[in-house]
Write a protein that holds these residues in place. Structure first.
Motif, PDB file in Angstrom:
ATOM      1  N   PHE A   7     -17.294   1.276  -7.986  1.00  0.00           N
ATOM      2  CA  PHE A   7     -16.029   1.250  -7.260  1.00  0.00           C
ATOM      3  C   PHE A   7     -14.974   2.078  -7.979  1.00  0.00           C
ATOM      4  CE2 PHE A   7     -11.893  -0.741  -6.278  1.00  0.00           C
ATOM      5  CZ  PHE A   7     -11.841  -0.415  -4.937  1.00  0.00           C
ATOM      6  N   LEU A   8     -14.906   1.960  -9.290  1.00  0.00           N
ATOM      7  CA  LEU A   8     -13.959   2.771 -10.059  1.00  0.00           C
ATOM      8  C   LEU A   8     -14.234   4.255  -9.881  1.00  0.00           C
ATOM      9  CD1 LEU A   8     -13.217   1.032 -13.459  1.00  0.00           C
ATOM     10  CD2 LEU A   8     -11.588   1.915 -11.815  1.00  0.00           C
ATOM     11  N   THR A  10     -15.520   5.648  -7.253  1.00  0.00           N
ATOM     12  CA  THR A  10     -15.019   5.979  -5.915  1.00  0.00           C
ATOM     13  C   THR A  10     -13.511   6.176  -5.943  1.00  0.00           C
ATOM     14  OG1 THR A  10     -16.812   4.733  -4.881  1.00  0.00           O
ATOM     15  CG2 THR A  10     -14.876   5.168  -3.527  1.00  0.00           C
ATOM     16  N   LEU A  11     -12.801   5.282  -6.622  1.00  0.00           N
ATOM     17  CA  LEU A  11     -11.346   5.424  -6.737  1.00  0.00           C
ATOM     18  C   LEU A  11     -10.980   6.725  -7.442  1.00  0.00           C
ATOM     19  CD1 LEU A  11     -10.060   1.859  -7.719  1.00  0.00           C
ATOM     20  CD2 LEU A  11      -9.764   3.035  -5.544  1.00  0.00           C
ATOM     21  N   GLU A  12     -11.654   7.023  -8.531  1.00  0.00           N
ATOM     22  CA  GLU A  12     -11.341   8.225  -9.310  1.00  0.00           C
ATOM     23  C   GLU A  12     -11.607   9.502  -8.512  1.00  0.00           C
ATOM     24  OE1 GLU A  12     -12.255   6.273 -13.692  1.00  0.00           O
ATOM     25  OE2 GLU A  12     -13.847   7.289 -12.609  1.00  0.00           O
ATOM     26  N   MET A  14     -11.211   9.716  -5.304  1.00  0.00           N
ATOM     27  CA  MET A  14     -10.349   9.674  -4.121  1.00  0.00           C
ATOM     28  C   MET A  14      -9.166  10.624  -4.292  1.00  0.00           C
ATOM     29  SD  MET A  14      -8.679   6.266  -2.444  1.00  0.00           S
ATOM     30  CE  MET A  14      -7.487   5.986  -3.731  1.00  0.00           C
ATOM     31  N   VAL A  16      -5.658  10.833  -3.798  1.00  0.00           N
ATOM     32  CA  VAL A  16      -4.515   9.958  -3.552  1.00  0.00           C
ATOM     33  C   VAL A  16      -3.376  10.810  -3.005  1.00  0.00           C
ATOM     34  CG1 VAL A  16      -2.829   8.415  -4.606  1.00  0.00           C
ATOM     35  CG2 VAL A  16      -5.217   8.360  -5.349  1.00  0.00           C
ATOM     36  N   THR A  20      -0.086   5.732  -0.037  1.00  0.00           N
ATOM     37  CA  THR A  20      -1.376   5.111  -0.346  1.00  0.00           C
ATOM     38  C   THR A  20      -1.164   3.668  -0.764  1.00  0.00           C
ATOM     39  OG1 THR A  20      -2.366   7.205  -1.033  1.00  0.00           O
ATOM     40  CG2 THR A  20      -3.365   5.200  -1.892  1.00  0.00           C
ATOM     41  N   ILE A  22      -3.691   0.454  -2.076  1.00  0.00           N
ATOM     42  CA  ILE A  22      -5.011  -0.064  -2.443  1.00  0.00           C
ATOM     43  C   ILE A  22      -4.792  -1.526  -2.783  1.00  0.00           C
ATOM     44  CG2 ILE A  22      -6.947   0.133  -4.034  1.00  0.00           C
ATOM     45  CD1 ILE A  22      -5.915   3.045  -4.602  1.00  0.00           C
ATOM     46  N   PHE A  36      -9.418   1.622 -15.311  1.00  0.00           N
ATOM     47  CA  PHE A  36      -8.672   1.308 -14.103  1.00  0.00           C
ATOM     48  C   PHE A  36      -7.180   1.590 -14.304  1.00  0.00           C
ATOM     49  CE2 PHE A  36      -6.761  -2.020 -11.234  1.00  0.00           C
ATOM     50  CZ  PHE A  36      -7.077  -1.367 -10.055  1.00  0.00           C
ATOM     51  N   PHE A  39      -6.544   5.276 -14.124  1.00  0.00           N
ATOM     52  CA  PHE A  39      -6.529   5.748 -12.735  1.00  0.00           C
ATOM     53  C   PHE A  39      -5.154   5.506 -12.111  1.00  0.00           C
ATOM     54  CE2 PHE A  39      -6.656   4.361  -8.303  1.00  0.00           C
ATOM     55  CZ  PHE A  39      -7.022   5.553  -7.688  1.00  0.00           C
ATOM     56  N   ASN A  43      -2.350   8.711 -11.247  1.00  0.00           N
ATOM     57  CA  ASN A  43      -2.040   8.973  -9.846  1.00  0.00           C
ATOM     58  C   ASN A  43      -0.645   8.494  -9.452  1.00  0.00           C
ATOM     59  OD1 ASN A  43      -4.522  10.141  -8.397  1.00  0.00           O
ATOM     60  ND2 ASN A  43      -5.373   8.538  -9.696  1.00  0.00           N
TER      61      ASN A  43
END
Length: 150
Positions: A7-8, A10-12, A14, A16, A20, A22, A36, A39, A43
């Motif tokens: 998941f991290l 995927t966030l990284e 992304m 942004v 946004t 989340i 986390f 990230f 951003n």
């Protein structure tokens, strides 16, 4: 740790953009917490929840870059059988600007040319002449009329 790491990632990956948000239950193991936070900081995001959402911990987060468009989240006891509390938030998004209305100055129109163009109109493109579809023909006619007025 594998699902958290995926998941991290995927966030990284992304992109942004502005506006946004989340949100969710971010019960990260300590080994991923630093990643986390990096990230969030890289951003220009901020975490809005400041009250505990599960026991004495803040696990349910609202992370955003919308600044003053978001109200301060409020935390309430759960409405259902859950060990997490309920969080509410107002998001203030202004309505889009009204569409520009185009007006036509008919006093400058060449009606002789317009009449010639419209009388000689023959539909081209996706006009359904086999079933005598009036809507299809009308759309083509109005499209041609708009081209003449432009």
């Amino acid at each position: 740790q594998e699902p958290h790491s995926a998941f991290l990632k995927t966030l990284e990956d992304m992109n942004v953009s502005q506006n946004t948000i989340i949100l969710g239950d971010f019960n990260y193991p300590n080994t991923l917490a630093q990643r986390f936070l990096e990230f969030i900081n890289s951003n220009a995001l901020e975490q809005l929840v400041t009250s505990p959402t599960r026991g004495d911990n803040i696990l349910d987060l609202i992370i955003t870059n919308m600044g003053t468009k978001c109200s301060t989240p409020e935390v309430y006891p759960s409405l259902v059988r859950s060990d997490h509390k309920l969080i509410t938030l107002d998001i203030h998004i202004p309505p889009p600007p009204p569409a520009q209305k185009t007006t036509v100055n008919f006093s400058k129109a060449d009606f002789t040319l317009l009449k010639t163009e419209m009388v000689s109109f023959k539909p081209t493109g996706p006009v359904d002449t086999t079933s005598h579809n009036a809507e299809s023909f009308t759309n083509a006619f109005y499209g041609h009329l708009q081209e003449c007025m432009d």
